[in-house]
Design a protein around this motif. Sequence first.
Motif, PDB file in Angstrom:
ATOM      1  N   MET A  51       1.175  -0.992  -0.029  1.00 26.91           N
ATOM      2  CA  MET A  51       0.243  -0.175  -0.033  1.00 26.91           C
ATOM      3  C   MET A  51       0.874   1.462   0.104  1.00 26.91           C
ATOM      4  SD  MET A  51      -2.728   1.196   3.118  1.00 26.91           S
ATOM      5  CE  MET A  51      -1.444   1.597   3.952  1.00 26.91           C
ATOM      6  N   ILE A  52       1.964   0.989   0.468  1.00 23.62           N
ATOM      7  CA  ILE A  52       3.169   2.222   0.779  1.00 23.62           C
ATOM      8  C   ILE A  52       3.748   2.451  -0.427  1.00 23.62           C
ATOM      9  CG2 ILE A  52       4.819   2.946   1.893  1.00 23.62           C
ATOM     10  CD1 ILE A  52       3.662   1.940   4.464  1.00 23.62           C
ATOM     11  N   LYS A  53       4.061   2.002  -1.088  1.00 23.38           N
ATOM     12  CA  LYS A  53       4.829   2.045  -2.146  1.00 23.38           C
ATOM     13  C   LYS A  53       3.836   2.095  -3.265  1.00 23.38           C
ATOM     14  CE  LYS A  53       8.449  -1.914  -1.563  1.00 23.38           C
ATOM     15  NZ  LYS A  53       8.792  -3.281  -1.751  1.00 23.38           N
ATOM     16  N   ALA A  54       2.525   1.640  -3.393  1.00 24.16           N
ATOM     17  CA  ALA A  54       1.633   2.143  -4.271  1.00 24.16           C
ATOM     18  C   ALA A  54       0.763   3.397  -4.254  1.00 24.16           C
ATOM     19  CB  ALA A  54       0.478   1.660  -3.939  1.00 24.16           C
ATOM     20  N   ASP A  55       1.044   4.381  -2.863  1.00 24.67           N
ATOM     21  CA  ASP A  55       1.368   5.168  -2.979  1.00 24.67           C
ATOM     22  C   ASP A  55       3.262   6.303  -2.994  1.00 24.67           C
ATOM     23  OD1 ASP A  55      -1.440   5.384  -2.144  1.00 24.67           O
ATOM     24  OD2 ASP A  55      -0.837   5.318  -0.260  1.00 24.67           O
ATOM     25  N   ILE A  56       3.757   5.803  -2.992  1.00 22.94           N
ATOM     26  CA  ILE A  56       5.076   6.074  -3.921  1.00 22.94           C
ATOM     27  C   ILE A  56       5.115   6.038  -4.841  1.00 22.94           C
ATOM     28  CG2 ILE A  56       7.172   5.891  -3.852  1.00 22.94           C
ATOM     29  CD1 ILE A  56       6.939   4.969  -1.344  1.00 22.94           C
ATOM     30  N   ASP A  57       4.653   5.410  -5.906  1.00 22.49           N
ATOM     31  CA  ASP A  57       4.865   5.290  -6.751  1.00 22.49           C
ATOM     32  C   ASP A  57       3.524   5.637  -7.287  1.00 22.49           C
ATOM     33  OD1 ASP A  57       6.553   3.766  -6.793  1.00 22.49           O
ATOM     34  OD2 ASP A  57       5.674   1.626  -6.668  1.00 22.49           O
ATOM     35  N   GLY A  58       2.538   5.774  -6.732  1.00 25.33           N
ATOM     36  CA  GLY A  58       0.803   6.605  -7.745  1.00 25.33           C
ATOM     37  C   GLY A  58       0.510   7.852  -7.362  1.00 25.33           C
ATOM     38  N   GLN A  59       0.487   8.468  -5.983  1.00 25.81           N
ATOM     39  CA  GLN A  59       0.496   9.377  -5.087  1.00 25.81           C
ATOM     40  C   GLN A  59       1.474  11.327  -5.379  1.00 25.81           C
ATOM     41  OE1 GLN A  59      -2.613  10.232  -4.121  1.00 25.81           O
ATOM     42  NE2 GLN A  59      -3.351   8.467  -5.359  1.00 25.81           N
ATOM     43  N   GLY A  60       2.923  10.127  -5.440  1.00 25.27           N
ATOM     44  CA  GLY A  60       4.748  11.146  -5.786  1.00 25.27           C
ATOM     45  C   GLY A  60       4.235  11.354  -4.218  1.00 25.27           C
ATOM     46  N   VAL A  61       3.836  10.655  -2.999  1.00 22.21           N
ATOM     47  CA  VAL A  61       4.348  10.178  -1.570  1.00 22.21           C
ATOM     48  C   VAL A  61       6.725  10.632  -1.998  1.00 22.21           C
ATOM     49  CG1 VAL A  61       4.746   9.421   0.295  1.00 22.21           C
ATOM     50  CG2 VAL A  61       2.182  10.042  -0.950  1.00 22.21           C
ATOM     51  N   ASN A  62       6.810  11.054  -0.738  1.00 22.62           N
ATOM     52  CA  ASN A  62       8.167  11.253  -0.686  1.00 22.62           C
ATOM     53  C   ASN A  62       8.856  11.136   0.850  1.00 22.62           C
ATOM     54  OD1 ASN A  62       8.047  13.962  -0.667  1.00 22.62           O
ATOM     55  ND2 ASN A  62       9.313  14.216  -2.379  1.00 22.62           N
ATOM     56  N   CYS A  63       7.562  11.904   1.743  1.00 21.11           N
ATOM     57  CA  CYS A  63       7.934  12.206   2.880  1.00 21.11           C
ATOM     58  C   CYS A  63       6.589  10.780   3.882  1.00 21.11           C
ATOM     59  CB  CYS A  63       8.057  12.861   3.123  1.00 21.11           C
ATOM     60  SG  CYS A  63       9.128  14.542   2.809  1.00 21.11           S
ATOM     61  N   LEU A  64       7.290  10.292   4.666  1.00 17.88           N
ATOM     62  CA  LEU A  64       6.564   9.143   5.050  1.00 17.88           C
ATOM     63  C   LEU A  64       6.227   9.550   6.718  1.00 17.88           C
ATOM     64  CD1 LEU A  64       7.655   5.975   2.956  1.00 17.88           C
ATOM     65  CD2 LEU A  64       5.746   7.724   2.573  1.00 17.88           C
ATOM     66  N   MET A  65       5.390   9.406   7.455  1.00 15.38           N
ATOM     67  CA  MET A  65       4.916   9.411   8.974  1.00 15.38           C
ATOM     68  C   MET A  65       4.790   7.969   9.076  1.00 15.38           C
ATOM     69  SD  MET A  65       4.356  12.990   9.734  1.00 15.38           S
ATOM     70  CE  MET A  65       3.102  12.095  11.603  1.00 15.38           C
ATOM     71  N   ILE A  66       5.540   6.837   9.920  1.00 13.60           N
ATOM     72  CA  ILE A  66       4.346   5.872   9.726  1.00 13.60           C
ATOM     73  C   ILE A  66       4.506   5.240  11.341  1.00 13.60           C
ATOM     74  CG2 ILE A  66       5.208   3.315   9.776  1.00 13.60           C
ATOM     75  CD1 ILE A  66       6.408   3.633   7.271  1.00 13.60           C
ATOM     76  N   ALA A  67       3.380   5.097  11.905  1.00 13.97           N
ATOM     77  CA  ALA A  67       3.185   5.065  13.484  1.00 13.97           C
ATOM     78  C   ALA A  67       2.234   3.835  13.998  1.00 13.97           C
ATOM     79  CB  ALA A  67       1.679   6.282  13.774  1.00 13.97           C
ATOM     80  N   ALA A  68       3.780   3.399  13.865  1.00 14.10           N
ATOM     81  CA  ALA A  68       3.309   2.018  14.540  1.00 14.10           C
ATOM     82  C   ALA A  68       4.090   1.531  15.556  1.00 14.10           C
ATOM     83  CB  ALA A  68       3.511   1.129  12.967  1.00 14.10           C
TER      84      ALA A  68
END
Length: 746
Positions: A51-68
Amino acid sequence: MDKKLATYICTGCGIGDALDIEQLSKVAQKECKAALVKTHACLCGQEGVDMIKADIDGQGVNCLMIAACSPRVMYDVFRFPGCLVDRVNLREQVVWSQKPGDEDTQMMAEDYLRMSAAKIGKMDPPEPYQPDEEISKDILIVGGGVAGLTAAKEVSRAGYKAVLVEREKHLGGFQKSVTKIATFPYKGIKDNDLESLIQDVTKDDNVTVYTGAKVQKTVGGPGVFKVTIAQNGATKEHRVGAIVMAAGWKAYDPTQLDAKLGYGQSPNVITNVQFEEMVQAGGVKRPSDGGSVRNVAFLQCAGQRDPEKLPYCSSVCCITSLKQAIYIKENDPDANVYIVFKEMRTPGQAEDLYRKAQEEGVIFIRSQDPEVKASGASVTVEALDELLGETVLIEDLDLVVLATGMVPVTAFGEDYAQVRARMSGAETEQKKEEEELEVPQDAILVSDILNLEYRQGPELPGLRYGFPDSHFICFPYETRRTGIYAAGCVRRPMGVAAAFEDGAGAAMKAIQCVELVSQGKAVHPRAGDMSFPEFFMQRCTQCKRCTEECPFGAINEDEKANPLPQPTRCRRCGVCMGACPERIISFKNYSVGMIGDMIKSIEVPEEDEEKPRILVLACENDAYPALDMAGLRRMTYNAWVRVIPMRCLGSMNLIFIADALSKGIDGVLLLGCKYGDDYQCHFIKGSELANIRLGKVKETLDRLVLESDRVRFETVAISDYDKLPKILDDFAETLEGVGPNPYKGF
């Protein structure tokens, strides 16, 4: 870079049950300005990662806050090249350490999201450092004994080139004087086969050997060392990427022994080293007249484990005496052989050697304080036998062998601090300057081995007793000079078997170093880190704090005291960043401004809400993992806490405390590594420096008209996780007594 932030909140591992995920999502979207907010029940699973990789490729996301979960786990799963990633520790340090469904727990989680957003806002992608000159992957090995020869052989076997420098005319070190060695596991006493190792090295095309030579000068740093080697009046320069220092040891000076051990009072009282020389010369003879040896006593710990002489155990003396005793018995089964010992120590696989000596008829006498009575050629040993409870006399001895210990060659030489003061003709000024800086100085002896052109000194800093190790718990072989690795008896006392392993281990460390440096990455403990300190020199005041406080000698300085960074020497601890009063030193992904913004992003409730706030600056090497471990064991602690991990507590700048207190935060707790003789600080003295700086905080508190109890420093080992809840709760109780920070609301 143009940043597009996305927040991913995991609801697994109890996070979704303990927190209001919808409210967290609103904070991420509205306050953190995340362009995308998503939740998933198992973010670390394949579906979540996809899901994260898809957003990077498809949405142009380049800053990730991973709350886990904690950033200390799943770090390989949440690695996305080309993206800035920050991990928000909701699992270990929120839901596993706080009450589920509680208002304070929710507020803590929301604050951690805000802090992460502030952090990412100040981050830039690290750019690996590449020096202007070509990086060398050759390895310099100083010392041609067992460890040095093994290092050279292993470097070559791994496909790298080695340059071996030996001060003596022949390779082999002390082991060249040893005729017989014991095998482990014990199968007998056999001839020393050192010559085959020497031949392997000298005939290897990948190894350049210099004998009767010395390192005249070493400049540069990992990957870009330039070494000048002097031999027979000529010099040769080599460019190398890392250095293995296997310079060896010297025997403890027997003339310094107590007179009661008899050395010098009779020619028949010798040392274990002289025994080996005697064997090599043709056999064991009575030194006084060359007669046969029928009665021999070995006295262990001669000067060793004595606070006034050699305080430590040299590890191999008991094994050596056992070997020498068996040698005598094998040549003359009727000989009377005694070993007088305090405690018999046979580390590793040497226990069978002890049993063999017993089977051969060697007599063991346990005595803490034996005395040698010598008169000319006549020698007697008097010892209180602890097992019999009576004093025994061993008379008519042909030979007494004293087991003297190993001293690293780095322990010899004059203290560099005194040399520098004398050369500058300003001893009083030097002392005054050091008192003002209050920086604990490394002990450096001018031992004429590496001759480093570092402003901090020409040789390696030493620990207790002159050994140049850097971190004996976590990083064997490493020294306090990046890219230089100690091996063999210069690192710690050891036997031949251990020296073989040590040489190979140091060689592997050196190879790891040149490979990481060639990629612009840091070596241990922050292995793989591509950031490095950048200096805004326009505001530099030449105060020398960064050069004085860097634990690794990574900053030289010019004649005007301007810092000259040597990035390949840097281990990315950030101590220089914390030291700089002008705050001109920063990393792409770690800076004074970043930590300041994280502090300012914490929501501080009004005084009437009775919800104080505690800022915890925690070392990422011990304190932060200990907090994780407390959470893992479901140990709860005060919910007022907000934790910011520090690369090293030495990177703590005093402005952080001023920012926190000005913000209205009620107290600041510094959690650093333990330090001292048995230190654990991964960056050697970072925790100690933080504590020293803290002594200056009173000025800040006085200026703000605040109580000194609002700031506390604690040392925490990773194993102290069970003590952390009490430390945090006690500090919270202290702050309740002090009262609210009067700066709340301003």
